[in-house]
Design a protein around this motif. Structure first.
Motif: not given
Length: 650
Positions: A105, A109, A138, A141-146, A149, A173
């Motif tokens: 992850m 990033r 998005q 499907g990457v979670r939290g990729g706004s 962020s 996390y």
């Protein structure tokens, strides 16, 4: 841009180009301003115009408000200085300890920030670049990729060197940290049950604990909670030691890798014995598994000398060591197995080992100690095959010699559970066994393609020959070779004649007369006890060669040893048979007899009265003049009572 509040600020066409809701070039910005009559003014410096914030489209105003919003004081303070060295060490330690999914992850990033930077360098505004990349994340499907962020990620690496970005972008996390509570006593009971060398499964330990918990009124969490806590709190070394023992624990420690490439021929040798997995008929007619005792050169890996026999003993050590000295010379140092054959005082006397902690002055100096030196005799770790390179050679012999076609049917396997189907179908004769083993050992030394560093693809023979030609060899004389003969325990010369006796054979020469009554040492060929014996003083001084004058003993030491072994086995077998027949002594038998107790009272099915026992029967009444004799009053009373009891039973 002029000073003042946001609504009083003015922007040039270059400031506005590319913002959402506006054209991407200065010329088109001016054209739109003319067409929509934007409020403008002359620039204070340079040529051109500046446009008022209030004249801009709403979407552009929103972007400018977000972009030009002053950052919080704490955030500005955090980004004005680069991360400290202590902080960077901490984040890299955290990165090293993180799971691979977390590292992946962080890499994602980092790639995201690189993509945003590439878009900005290509002319895209920063906010558009963030949004474009966020939309793509998005879609993937990457979670939290706004976009927000991405802005936070950029904030995390602000003022930091590019080489530290990967660690700084690691997610914070940490996963689930709370665990169910376990009753302390229940936890100790589970550990005591689980950490045993019988290796019970965790589920069986948990089942037993559930029965205890039911009686104690405990509430237990799931089995998974117990197993996770075992793994989390008890190191693997502790679990292996408790459940598998010290030997298994030692195997978990990496073996030491030793480089032998700097050793020349005969710089060092190591010796060990090995029992063959083959049924052989010995010269005396008995059948068993023979032994080999060999000496291997450490630098080149060549097997220099070996002897075959029925059991590993000091005679095999002495004779095989003599073969090596006779063929090649004296080694610089020796690494010996910790067996009793090597620890014999006639071989290594003068050096301490695990069987000889104290060196006595009257003990003779061992043969190996005399030729090599006490400081060059080394004892390897007991029961540790990795300490001797020769163990690797024995493994090759188990495959290439023990399973040789000439021994088909005689191979018995290396364990009880690993026996071939034709186990015990054939016995190899001793002469055939010696011939095949000797031939295969020569083939072992001559085989090319060796991976040892000193060999570099050559054979052991070629490597040893090349090194042997470069060294100075210490050869032994005939007098020293006599030391390789059998060394008996110190025998005492006859106080009158000076003759000495060994295994029933008498040896004498005129020179022994001067040593009558003294303790001496005999050395003789173990296979010919009736030949010449060489006599030495206890300090190693050679006296003379004595002929056998009374050949009344056994033919050789092996025969004497076999007789003693047979006698010991006979006595042991008799004792074992007696123990098998008499498993208990008399006291044990007496202890097994139960104490006798009176039997329980037996209940009758029907009770009947007995008449005439409650009182003395009355004397007959004297004859009366009138009337006849009748029952007495007591008899009538008893009769009535018996009648009532009978009626009650009916």
């Amino acid at each position: 841009m002029a000073d003042g509040t946001q609504h009083d600020r003015w922007y040039t066409a270059a400031d506005l180009a590319g913002l959402p809701g506006l054209p991407s070039s200065d010329r088109r910005i001016h054209s739109r301003a003319e067409r929509e009559s934007w409020q403008r003014r002359q620039r204070e410096r340079g040529k051109g115009f500046e446009y008022s914030f209030s004249s801009l489209p709403p979407v552009t105003q929103a972007v400018l408000l977000l972009r030009d919003r002053p950052a919080p004081l704490a955030a500005r303070r955090r980004n004005t200085l680069a991360p400290s060295e202590a902080h960077l060490r901490s984040v890299w330690q955290r990165y090293e300890a993180a799971k691979q999914s977390m590292k992946d992850m962080a890499a994602m990033r980092l790639q995201t920030l690189d993509t945003v930077a590439s878009l900005v360098r290509g002319g895209t505004s920063l906010m558009d670049a963030r949004q474009i990349v966020a939309d793509q994340l998005q879609r993937e499907g990457v979670r939290g990729g706004s976009a927000a962020s991405i802005a936070r990620w950029m904030q995390d690496v602000a003022q930091a060197d590019r080489k530290d970005w990967l660690a700084l972008l690691l997610p914070h996390y940490s996963g689930r940290t709370s665990t169910a509570e376990i009753e302390p006593e229940a936890w100790e009971l589970f550990k005591a049950d689980y950490l045993r060398q019988e290796q019970p499964t965790a589920s069986s330990c948990y089942d037993r604990l559930e029965r205890i918990a039911a009686a104690r009124g405990w509430e237990l969490p799931s089995l998974k909670t117990f197993t996770r806590r075992i793994i989390r709190e008890l190191p693997r070394a502790v679990r292996v030691l408790a459940r598998e023992g010290e030997e298994a624990l030692a195997k978990t420690y990496p073996a030491q890798e030793r480089d032998r490439s700097m050793l020349e021929a005969l710089d060092g040798v190591n010796a060990d014995g090995h029992r063959w997995d083959i049924n052989v008929r010995f010269p005396d007619g008995s059948i068993g598994r023979p032994c080999i005792l060999g000496w291997q050169d450490l630098g080149t890996g060549k097997l220099l000398a070996w002897r075959l026999g029925d059991n590993e003993n000091s005679d095999m050590v002495r004779l095989s060591f003599g073969d090596m000295l006779r063929a090649y010379g004296v080694p610089g140092s020796v690494y010996l197995d910790n067996g009793r054959a090597f620890a014999s005082k006639w071989m290594t006397g003068g050096t301490p080992n695990r069987y000889r902690f104290k060196i006595r002055e009257e003990d003779p100096t061992g043969l190996i100690t005399t030729l090599v030196g006490a400081d060059n005799v080394h004892w390897v770790t007991p029961y540790h095959g990795q300490a001797k390179p020769i163990e690797r050679m024995w493994r090759d012999f188990c495959d290439r010699i023990a399973k040789h076609p000439a021994f088909a049917g005689a191979y018995v396997g290396n364990s009880v559970a690993n026996k071939p189907e034709n186990y015990g179908s054939r016995v190899v004769e001793w002469a055939e066994f010696e011939r095949v083993v000797t031939s295969e050992i020569h083939a072992h030394n001559a085989r090319t393609g060796r991976q040892l560093k000193s060999c570099a693809g050559r054979s052991f023979d070629a490597t040893f020959a090349a090194s042997y030609a470069r060294i100075i060899v210490r050869k032994v004389s005939d007098e020293q070779l006599r030391l390789l003969l059998l060394a008996a325990e110190a025998v005492k010369a006859d106080p009158i004649t000076g003759s000495v006796h060994l295994a029933g054979n008498r040896y004498w020469t005129e020179a022994l007369s001067e040593h009558a009554g003294r303790k001496l040492v005999l050395r003789i060929d173990p296979w010919h006890l009736q030949g010449v014996a060489h006599v030495y003083a206890l300090d190693g001084t050679y006296i003379a060669a004595a002929e056998c004058t009374a050949a009344v003993g056994f033919a050789d030491v092996n025969a004497a040893r076999e007789h003693a072994r047979g006698k010991k086995q006979y006595k042991r077998a008799a004792k074992d048979m007696l123990a098998a027949e008499r498993l208990m002594d008399a006291a044990s038998v007496a202890a097994q007899l139960p104490d006798m107790t009176p039997p329980d009272a037996v209940a009758a099915g029907v009770l009947a009265p007995v008449f005439g026992l409650h009182a003395k029967k009355p004397e007959p009444a004297p004859a009366r003049a009138t009337g006849s004799e009748g029952p007495s009053a007591l008899d009538l009373l008893m009769f009535e009572r018996a009648q009532r009891m009978k009626e009650n039973q009916l």
